[in-house]
Design a protein around this motif. Structure first.
Motif: not given
Length: 344
Positions: A87-98
């Motif tokens: 359940n940790s937060l993670f840096k999702i990087a380019s998934i944000s483009k979706l």
């Protein structure tokens, strides 16, 4: 984004230290990871991945008709010996483009943006500063077919990443195009730097607020954030780069989310429940339905598998200079899907 003196060593030091060792050993590790017998369970595969050298890993699996499943291995924080938490937060990087592409879709559907308008129409101050500004449409930018140089490819970019739109833009202004608009494909973060600016200008406020109102809130995604500044840093999974001695958790590389939030979003994207009437047709014409992401210390993958009606999200908290860990991640991801198929 580099917050302290230790972090200012970042990625030139880490690109150099340990590279020779990586060149000799890692390719054989890829072969080993590929040929090992397939484990019976996803948790065994996660544990095997940790044995291959990843500091931490999170996996989320959403199979239709079954409760979501969570897996974790290794460390959430290596220095403090805190085990990985799914359940940790993670840096999702380019998934944000979706998320950006969905936001553009909704603005286009509402008549507030046009896919066929150009940089010259939306950002006239860039005419003469970006080659072909009068030919590069919003559609071409979304699809990475603009020919604009990629600002994150600037020499030594990851040593001191830019923090503002203006700083990122300055890295590519007045540079020649890589190709004519629409004539080729090249993944380019500058496209989305400009798209975010165009959305901000149209909305009159930061586009993440629009994403929150139109995407996150309807899906009840309460663990997705625009940046590190919005979260408790203790909730973020640590990230490590081979050869670099420090935790990269405190570097702000954009969106943060849990694997569950990403998986829930991806399910809604693929089954169409995220869209109002007419929107999915627009989205399907401009962008893809899965994505991956990379920033120093963090690799992320989100994919829908139609044949088994399952969503998988994998987070890895280790990167390396030659991207061998990226290739290793893809091998492990494929093995996870094979395990799911085998069970079914």
């Amino acid at each position: 984004m580099i917050k302290n003196k230790k972090a200012k060593w970042t990625v030139r030091a880490l690109l150099l230290v340990g590279t020779v060792v990586s060149l000799y050993f890692v390719p054989w590790l890829l072969v080993k990871a590929w040929i090992l017998p397939l484990p019976d369970t996803i948790q065994e595969q996660v544990d095997e991945a940790i044995g291959h050298g990843f500091e931490g890993m999170i996996v989320y699996v959403d199979e239709a008709g079954k409760p979501p499943a969570f897996y974790a291995g290794g460390w959430k924080n290596r220095e403090n010996k805190i085990p990985a938490d799914p359940n940790s937060l993670f840096k999702i990087a380019s998934i944000s483009k979706l998320y950006d592409a969905v936001a553009v879709t909704k603005l286009v559907s509402d008549g507030r943006l046009s896919l066929d308008k150009t940089i010259a129409d939306y950002l006239p101050e860039l005419v003469g500063r970006i080659e072909n500004a009068d030919k590069i449409t919003l559609r071409l930018m979304i699809q990475h077919r603009s020919g604009i140089p990629n600002f994150t490819d600037a020499p030594n970019f990851w040593e001191a990443p830019t923090e503002t739109y203006e700083e990122g833009l300055a890295l590519i202004l007045d540079k020649p195009a890589n190709f004519e608009p629409g004539e080729d494909y090249e993944y380019c973060n500058t496209n989305y730097l400009l798209i975010n600016k165009i959305m901000d200008d149209e909305l009159g406020y930061g586009n993440f607020r629009f994403i929150q109102e139109e995407i996150l809130t309807p899906l009840n995604l309460t663990n997705t954030y625009a940046s590190l500044s919005e979260v408790n840093v203790a909730d973020v999974m640590s990230g490590y780069h081979v050869g670099y001695p420090y935790d990269l958790k405190t570097n702000d590389y954009g969106m943060h989310a849990t694997a569950e939030d990403v998986g829930t979003f991806l399910r809604a994207l693929n089954d169409g429940s995220l869209f109002e009437p007419g929107e999915q047709e627009i989205y399907s014409s401009i962008y893809e339905y899965e994505h991956s992401g990379w920033v120093p210390g963090y690799q992320s993958f989100a994919k829908y598998h139609e044949d088994i009606d399952a969503v998988t999200v994998e987070f890895y908290s280790t990167t390396d200079p030659k991207l061998y860990n990226w290739n290793l991640s893809e091998i492990i991801n494929n093995r996870i899907v094979k395990i799911i198929r085998k069970k079914n």
